[in-house]
Design an enzyme around this catalytic site. Structure first.
Site, PDB file in Angstrom:
ATOM      1  N   SER A 152      25.949   2.974  19.429  1.00  7.96           N
ATOM      2  CA  SER A 152      25.891   3.751  18.398  1.00  7.96           C
ATOM      3  C   SER A 152      24.657   3.194  17.633  1.00  7.96           C
ATOM      4  O   SER A 152      24.337   3.784  16.764  1.00  7.96           O
ATOM      5  CB  SER A 152      27.383   3.368  17.087  1.00  7.96           C
ATOM      6  OG  SER A 152      27.321   1.773  16.076  1.00  7.96           O
ATOM      7  N   LYS A 194      25.894  -1.267  11.439  1.00  5.30           N
ATOM      8  CA  LYS A 194      24.962   0.328  10.818  1.00  5.30           C
ATOM      9  C   LYS A 194      23.823  -0.281  10.635  1.00  5.30           C
ATOM     10  O   LYS A 194      23.676  -1.059   9.014  1.00  5.30           O
ATOM     11  CB  LYS A 194      26.828   1.033  10.692  1.00  5.30           C
ATOM     12  CG  LYS A 194      27.807   1.003  10.708  1.00  5.30           C
ATOM     13  CD  LYS A 194      28.158   1.593  12.609  1.00  5.30           C
ATOM     14  CE  LYS A 194      28.502   1.893  12.812  1.00  5.30           C
ATOM     15  NZ  LYS A 194      28.642   2.195  14.693  1.00  5.30           N
TER      16      LYS A 194
END
Length: 168
Positions: free
Chosen positions: A34, A75
């Protein structure tokens, strides 16, 4: 007697150093894709647990945080408290103004004309028009393969366990 003293002093020093390191830093091993290409699966990071308590979190900082299942995730911050967020035609808009994402340049160049980030607005995915106070909207750099705020909403500042600033 002196040898024993120095041996014990060395052992105590090593144990103390390990304890201080574990109290101040978090070891994090990147899992999944990711955050590609910024971080690859298996990358190992040593992140200061306290740096974000003494400085402001900025847009595009990368954060480690406790996710919905209490697992630590990594993230990138794209939305700050009080902001509106929207993606249209692969462009980020914050408070109605287009914002460049230089860290996506490589992904956009290899995507062969397809969008890296699908269209959405904060209101579409969370039901609110602005990122709430004390929360941040985070997404993975590899947007297609990221489980992020588009799925679980903005993260609470108190769930942030470390910040990596200026990572591209």
């Amino acid at each position: 007697m002196k040898k024993r003293f120095w041996f014990l002093a060395g052992v105590v020093s090593v144990v103390l150093a390990i304890q201080v390191k574990n109290a101040v830093f978090i070891d994090y091993k990147v899992e999944g894709v990711s955050m590609n290409p910024t971080f690859q699966e298996g990358n190992e990071l040593l992140v200061n647990k306290f740096s974000h308590r003494f400085k402001t979190i900025h847009r595009f900082d990368i954060v480690l945080f406790k996710g919905p299942d209490h697992k630590v995730l990594i993230k990138r911050v794209i939305g700050l408290p009080g902001e509106t967020i929207k993606y249209k035609d692969d462009q980020l808009y914050v408070n109605g103004k287009q914002v460049a994402e230089p860290f996506l340049k490589h992904l956009k160049s290899v995507s062969a004309g397809s969008h890296v980030t699908g269209d959405f607005s904060l209101k579409d995915v969370t039901g609110t028009s602005k990122v709430p106070k004390g929360k941040y909207f985070v997404v993975g750099d590899n947007r297609i393969y990221s489980f992020d705020s588009r799925h679980f909403g903005p993260i609470r500042e108190k769930n942030i366990v470390g910040v990596i600033s200026d990572a591209e």
